[in-house]
Design an enzyme around this catalytic site. Structure first.
Site: not given
Length: 397
Positions: A91, A113, A379
């Site tokens: 991210k 969010e 991830s």
């Protein structure tokens, strides 16, 4: 016919995408549509962004040959270690990029969010770095199961805003962030965390995450003497790490693309987040995508043990690729993901995020040849999920 899966045509990937937004947001969205490509293609942005990816995020992330897992599954398995990035997930690639865009657009406030909390942490981190105000919307259910990430965001100076509508998870956080944006359009930049939302966000986020597949090309050349794998595997919720993993291979028919979405208790159980299996075309959060919805178009709640995958839609790029048969999609149930997370931990000494564990679980569902080169993107790391792993341990082991 040659496809161009990773690049939208006026905001659309086939029949999916677009910008379905309230009038009050038209100026904000059109401003970003006009600004994002000139900014990210400028030499100044590229220099600053690449410098931060290298010196702050810690890129390139390693490509690790998983010897014991390779032996078990009969292939040459490599793990793309996004879990080793600063803040613990992919991210941060996108958050740093969008914060730089926001600053160049003259915005002073950034909102985001988050579900699992990793995008929230990454955005709070980028804002702390650049001296910008940050507000993160997070469902109350996710706040309770991702307490560590909530406290990390607060330490970084972000305001965490609990959302108590719906089932109080990622979709509800997205809705609340959009409502806030509608009320504060002039000075606020909405840093969307995945390949969803109105155009240009699906394209913008995919471009920010494409550093993953860009690195894979030269890393595979170093390790295997070739720049493409036989197979790519990634988990998918909204679709950001999956988009980054496949971006430079989407149009390469030699590369098999396999995605793992959250089956929850089972795709026919009524408690699932398997949107690519269960969804039908609809509008959600500003884009046309596959959506889990009732016959009269009411959004159904998504359920998964993974806070980052329980979203009732999926990004338009992935909807189009699945509809065209370019990607293979497997639904991985909660118990399968937990079991796969423990397996990777005990065979390779790597605790994956439960999101990533869904991708690991796919290995047991697919047949490989011994010389197949398989790349699976981890991830995120599992620090944030240890309590969940412990809670479900006795059910799966």
């Amino acid at each position: 016919m040659r496809h161009n899966y990773s690049n939208p045509d006026h905001g659309f990937y086939g029949e999916f995408g677009g910008a379905y937004i309230p009038e009050i947001l038209h100026r904000c969205v059109s401003e970003l549509q006009d600004a994002y490509l000139p900014i990210i293609e400028s030499d100044d942005f590229k220099r600053e962004y690449r410098s931060l990816l290298r010196d702050y995020v810690g890129r390139p992330s390693p490509l690790y040959f998983a010897r014991r897992m390779s032996e078990k599954y009969g292939c040459r398995l490599y793990l793309k270690r996004e879990d080793l990035n600063h803040t613990g997930a992919h991210k941060i690639n996108n958050a740093i990029g969008q914060a730089l865009i926001a600053r160049r657009m003259g915005k002073t406030h950034v909102i985001a969010e988050t579900g699992a909390g990793q995008h929230g942490v990454a955005t709070a981190t980028a804002c702390a770095l650049l001296g910008m105000d940050c507000k993160v919307f997070m469902g109350q259910t996710d706040i309770e199961r991702q307490r560590q990430n909530v406290e990390r965001m607060r330490m970084l100076g972000a305001e965490v805003c609990p959302v108590t509508t719906g089932n109080m998870t990622l979709s509800d956080a997205c809705s609340e962030a959009i409502r806030y944006w509608c009320s504060h359009p002039s000075d606020t930049y909405y840093a969307v965390g995945s390949t969803m939302g109105p155009h240009p966000y699906p394209d913008l986020v995919a471009r920010m995450q494409s550093v993953i597949s860009e690195e894979l090309k030269w890393q595979l050349r170093e390790k295997e003497g070739r720049d493409s794998p036989d197979c790519l595997i990634a988990c998918i919720g909204g679709g950001s790490n999956a988009a980054g993993t496949i971006y430079h291979y989407a149009d390469d028919d030699r590369v098999r693309i396999i995605l793992a979405e959250a089956g929850g208790s089972g795709i026919d159980s009524g408690h699932t987040a398997a949107t690519l299996h269960r969804g039908t075309p609809g509008i959600l959060h500003g884009a046309r995508m596959l959506v889990m919805q009732t016959g009269d178009g009411q959004i159904e709640e998504a359920f998964s043990v993974s806070a980052g995958l329980d979203y009732p839609g999926v990004g338009p790029m992935h909807c189009n690729m699945a509809a065209c048969g370019r990607s293979e999609v497997y639904a991985v149930n909660d118990d399968e993901a937990i079991r796969a997370g423990y397996e990777l931990t005990r065979l390779e000494g790597i605790i994956p995020a439960i999101e990533s564990a869904h991708a690991v679980a796919v290995l047991g569902k697919v047949g490989f040849k011994a010389d197949d080169v398989v790349v699976l993107t981890l991830s995120g790391r599992g620090d944030k999920d240890v309590e969940t792993y412990l809670k479900y341990r006795m059910d799966v082991l």
